[in-house]
Design an enzyme around this catalytic site. Structure first.
Site, PDB file in Angstrom:
ATOM      1  N   GLN A  91       5.002  -3.370 -17.993  1.00 41.26           N
ATOM      2  CA  GLN A  91       4.605  -4.216 -19.117  1.00 41.26           C
ATOM      3  C   GLN A  91       4.438  -5.676 -18.711  1.00 41.26           C
ATOM      4  OE1 GLN A  91       7.369  -3.534 -22.380  1.00 41.26           O
ATOM      5  NE2 GLN A  91       7.152  -1.320 -22.224  1.00 41.26           N
ATOM      6  N   HIS A 155       9.746  -4.879 -21.724  1.00 45.94           N
ATOM      7  CA  HIS A 155      10.433  -5.682 -22.738  1.00 45.94           C
ATOM      8  C   HIS A 155      10.676  -7.114 -22.274  1.00 45.94           C
ATOM      9  CE1 HIS A 155      12.187  -1.941 -25.027  1.00 45.94           C
ATOM     10  NE2 HIS A 155      10.906  -1.809 -24.720  1.00 45.94           N
ATOM     11  N   GLU A 247       9.827  -3.727 -36.699  1.00 48.26           N
ATOM     12  CA  GLU A 247      10.402  -4.535 -37.774  1.00 48.26           C
ATOM     13  C   GLU A 247       9.903  -5.978 -37.787  1.00 48.26           C
ATOM     14  OE1 GLU A 247      14.454  -3.652 -36.528  1.00 48.26           O
ATOM     15  OE2 GLU A 247      14.738  -5.764 -36.003  1.00 48.26           O
TER      16      GLU A 247
END
Length: 374
Positions: A91, A155, A247
């Site tokens: 990532q 992340h 979220e």
């Protein structure tokens, strides 16, 4: 994706592949029910983020480490030289980008990227540089903050926001797929950080006297991929959940947002994570998703071009191939619109004229301009 009334302009044919009749028909079918026109503008190679400059030009970061300066008015583009070495495995990427508040005079930009550590590890980096637009060059690049090393490839987070008073940088540092550091007071992983403009910890951060790293503003986060201030100066944050549970959070200093002890999702192997519940000591999200949309980007909208959408958040979906609108009402947020865009959407920004601009994900990710239907 082409809206029903969309055409390519001649000035852009040199930088965006021409659409075939079949492409146009498929795109019109896919977007015909959307409340906006979708105009493809130009194609990039695995774009990650974008930022508008005061003159209307756009800086776009690409995953492998290149930065593009693009002029929407003329369709011209150039690769900016002087970018640092980027570790784009997993990532990793050349990530977020933001002009300084005084960019018109200073030409200073902030940007983030993943960097290889001396060992086999990597880390997220926040840096500054001066942009020479005429020469297409970054000058005097300087690292102002380095996250902790981690051996995983994901992340990183790396989103940048400038406080409304222009005094502080808010920088997101993901948990690097390591879970527990998000609750570790000594770690910067899984945290929202508040920094001075030079990257040092800001005075008055809520945990500085409690054994935390001095830069921590809030903690218990997973992969924070979007930040934005609203018109009242509230800080909203979007993060990708585990297996479902994406979220939207309203960030306040000194709060613990629960990860990995609480989440509205589950682990990828099916193991349960306790849901957020009243009295559990963790701040619950204002909005969460099940099924997941895998959010990629966030923007706050308060412009006039779409007057009914003022004071909204826009969220892009990767696996969801979507654009979502979240209406804000003080400290409350609610889902109001979900549009199928037909492609993975990496980023969203509000343009100088109030149009919404999207970046598709992938090797041929298009820059899309969204305007009201006539």
């Amino acid at each position: 994706m082409l809206g029903l009334a969309t055409t390519f302009s001649l000035t852009l044919l040199a930088v965006a592949p021409a659409a075939t009749a079949a492409d146009a028909q498929a795109s019109a079918t896919a977007t015909g029910g959307l409340p906006f026109q979708v105009k493809p503008v130009v194609t990039f190679k695995s774009p990650w983020a974008m930022a508008f400059l005061p003159d209307g030009n756009v800086l776009v970061t690409q995953k492998e480490g290149t930065m593009i300066l693009f002029d929407p008015a003329t369709g011209t583009r150039r690769t900016v030289s002087g970018t640092p070495a980027v570790s784009s495995k997993g990532q990793g990427a050349l990530m977020d980008i933001m002009p300084a508040a005084d960019f018109a005079s200073s030409k200073l930009i902030y940007f983030s990227y993943s960097e290889a550590a001396p060992s086999a590890d990597s880390r997220v980096v926040l840096a500054t540089a001066t942009l020479d637009q005429a020469g297409g060059t970054l000058k005097d690049p300087k690292v102002i903050f380095r996250g902790q090393d981690a051996s995983t490839g994901g992340h990183y987070s790396g989103r940048i926001a400038l406080s409304p008073d222009g005094k502080y940088l808010f920088f997101t540092s993901g948990d690097r797929q390591l879970f527990d550091p998000a609750q570790d007071p000594r770690s910067t992983l899984g945290k929202m950080l508040r920094l001075n403009l030079d990257g040092t910890p800001a005075a008055g951060n809520p945990f500085a006297a409690r054994g935390f790293h001095g830069s921590v503003w809030s903690y218990g986060h997973r992969n924070l991929l979007g930040t934005a201030f609203d018109r009242q100066g509230r800080l909203w944050e979007m993060e990708m959940g585990p297996r479902v549970g994406d979220e939207i959070n309203l960030i306040a200093p000194g709060l613990n947002y629960g990860w990995p002890k609480a989440s509205n999702g589950n682990h990828y192997d099916g193991r349960d994570i306790p849901d957020h519940a009243p009295g559990d000591g963790f701040e619950a999200p204002k909005v969460s998703w099940n099924p997941a949309i895998s959010p990629g980007g966030l923007a706050y909208y308060d412009a006039d071009l779409f007057p009914k959408w003022k004071n909204s958040l826009f969220i892009t979906g990767l696996s969801g191939k979507s654009l979502d609108r979240i209406a804000l009402d003080g400290e409350n947020a609610s889902k109001v619109d979900h549009w199928d865009m037909g492609e993975r959407i990496r980023a969203v920004r509000t343009g100088p004229d109030g149009a919404l601009w999207l970046l598709e994900d992938g090797a041929s990710g298009r820059l899309l301009k969204l305007t009201p239907k006539r």
